[in-house]
Design a protein around this motif. Sequence first.
Motif, PDB file in Angstrom:
ATOM      1  N   ASN A  63       0.837  -1.132   0.000  1.00 42.85           N
ATOM      2  CA  ASN A  63      -0.093  -0.104  -0.030  1.00 42.85           C
ATOM      3  C   ASN A  63       0.781   1.202   0.068  1.00 42.85           C
ATOM      4  N   TYR A  66       1.933   1.859  -3.492  1.00 44.78           N
ATOM      5  CA  TYR A  66       1.293   2.450  -4.503  1.00 44.78           C
ATOM      6  C   TYR A  66       1.051   3.749  -3.984  1.00 44.78           C
ATOM      7  N   ILE A 292     -12.433   5.522  -1.959  1.00 42.18           N
ATOM      8  CA  ILE A 292     -11.383   4.824  -2.306  1.00 42.18           C
ATOM      9  C   ILE A 292     -11.639   3.596  -3.371  1.00 42.18           C
ATOM     10  N   TYR A 302      -5.196   4.321  -8.808  1.00 44.93           N
ATOM     11  CA  TYR A 302      -4.819   3.402  -7.917  1.00 44.93           C
ATOM     12  C   TYR A 302      -3.747   3.998  -6.818  1.00 44.93           C
ATOM     13  N   ALA A 305      -5.861   6.418  -4.436  1.00 45.49           N
ATOM     14  CA  ALA A 305      -6.695   5.562  -3.658  1.00 45.49           C
ATOM     15  C   ALA A 305      -5.847   5.082  -2.491  1.00 45.49           C
ATOM     16  N   ALA A 306      -4.739   4.424  -2.911  1.00 52.63           N
ATOM     17  CA  ALA A 306      -3.808   3.904  -2.011  1.00 52.63           C
ATOM     18  C   ALA A 306      -3.399   5.069  -0.895  1.00 52.63           C
ATOM     19  N   SER A 309      -6.096   5.685   1.445  1.00 50.87           N
ATOM     20  CA  SER A 309      -6.254   4.360   2.332  1.00 50.87           C
ATOM     21  C   SER A 309      -5.191   4.592   3.474  1.00 50.87           C
TER      22      SER A 309
END
Lengths: 333, 356
Positions: A63, A66, A292, A302, A305-306, A309
């Motif tokens: 994560n 990313y 997300i 991505y 989004a990572a 998160s």
Amino acid sequence: MRSTRFWFSGDIFLQPFLWTLALLDYVLAPLQKLIGYKRMAYFFVLPNLLIFGIFILIPMLLNFYYGFTGGDSILLENRAVVGTANFEKIFACQDFTRPNTCSEDLFWRGAWNTTGFVVFQVGFMILFSLLTALALNREIHGRGFFRAMFFYPVLLSPVVVALIWKWILQFQNGVLNAFLVSLGLTKVPWLLDARWAQFWVIAISIWAQMGFFTLILLAGLQSIPKEMYEAASMDGANKWRTFWNVTMPLLMPTMTVVLVLALIRAVQVFDQVFVLTHGGPGTATMYIVQYIYRTAFEFRNYGMAAAASLVLAIVLLLLTIGQLLMQRRQEAV
Amino acid sequence: MNSANRPGIINFLTRRRGGKRFDIADVITYAYLLTGALVMFGPVVWLVMSSFKPLAGLYEFPPTFLPYKQESVVVEGYNKPLDLYDVKLPDGTTRRLAQISQIGIGARMIDPAAPKEEPIDIRIEQRTPVRAIYFEWDNYVGAVEKFPFLTYLQNSVIVTVVATLVTLLINSMAAYALSKYEFRGRDAILLIIISTLMVPVSVIMIPAFLVIAKVGWTNNLWGLIIPGAATPTGVFLLRQYMLTIPDDLIQSARIDGASEWRIYSQIILPLTGPALAVLAIFSVMWRWNDFLWPLIVVSQSELFTLQVGLNAFQGELNQQWNYILAMTVLTLLPITIVFALLEKYITSGIATTGMK
């Protein structure tokens, strides 16, 4: 628990399982001869640890990668390192309270929606759970029945919960609007009006979860020793004072657990809302996990989004640390 | 008047545990609990009743609680069955007539008993439909036959059963090692497991999807089953339970020549029964209701679980609520039956372990 009168003792299901496992001994006894009995411990933890490592630990570490890379490919080798660009974009904001002024405005919309949801959902849910637990803790008839009624929605899947309520809240022919009309009022577009949609998302989520917290609070109430109440009544304390000076302080450890569990779960609100409103109307009920999900699997961004998160993970971590600190302080008192 | 003089039934209804009488706090308590029970269970009852309504009944406003169907009758000389109405005639009498046709606000009716007579023209506000309680099973038949409902059900059952067995096996193995052995790295492993108690799918969904893709498990039920099987909650719960099992038992079994695997499977597991039962119930609940993970992993509709399938339905069939309602009832039915049978187990399990 083992001496329960219940017809279901678990044994009916357990026995065949155990016989199958016993057969494995023909393979595993020789293994033990080979590595010695102490090292069998590694064999026992291996399957769990392997799955754990591959599907939880590695993703946790990935994560970070990313979050610091860009591009629309999910494959690591096709992703370009962009440093902190994703995070900078998230935090590029003139005024954090107005998502329109942010370059990643959807993130902040989701974040503020989530904040509002968390405050009202957790606040009212704990209030209702506590009231219900106090009611159930009184000497009443049918306690088991009421406890089961309040708990039942907890077992329903988020999709089922959303569909049950979507049907009740239908604009044209829903039962709630029928009730309003019978009172002489006009129909309300419950899920198409931003304020009402936010209200219902919170109300339904309380409906679906409060039975769980009621149960934990009830267990907490029942663990308060009877002598404490007897002592209070001998000192002449009335019910109100007994509640604030005996019940509440002794219930605080349970309340802390409930608060943190409720917060952690509320921050991650997703599936039920995804089915009920799909984040709408507009972005009125789009919360951070849906942001997300959308950013990753609909927009294929991505990296962003990572990064989001990771921000969420930090919030969850802070909540957990907060719980540990509160518990420690309570133990010290 | 003391309580002995009261009629028995009132005495029974107003009796309290401990033999004391009702007071205002009791009235409030019962009022609150009854209202609560209605709010909690009412919506589910409403869903079930609605799922038995014919399509016309579903779009009726205001809706009725019980499902009704308009009665119809076959009249000589007409191909289709005609709908029956009670008609209030200008002379003040009410007759039961069948409707031949409706034009605007007028309707042409006929007496089903005398089809040769001249049709009667009325205004539509003069008639009320004749209806009877009717449970429309076609909603369920249609839901099962017209949509791949059974495929979704099968996928959900496979995932739930296999995942629960795998979870019980590997979690109990790990818990056994972590509770009954001294070995290098034990504390580190325990710490890692506990620290990830708070890592939800929502935080790691992107890289977890990549790992699934690399393993080749996208659009494969194993991709749904395996990743969630190593639950930290399960390991922790079982370990705490196993710590209470005396070590002497294991020592004497070793002296008797039992292998480690035999000790685990024949001695430890049966003694862990109650904790395994709690974990099994939770695992079934988690897996049956799981939504986000299957939504990410599976994109082929023949591998959808019930939850993902149901969500897809309600997106596609925006108007076909009769099927959606029936499918929703079928989806909540298994978990409701489990709850009805194991209510005490489930509630006491949650109260003691505090997990869901």
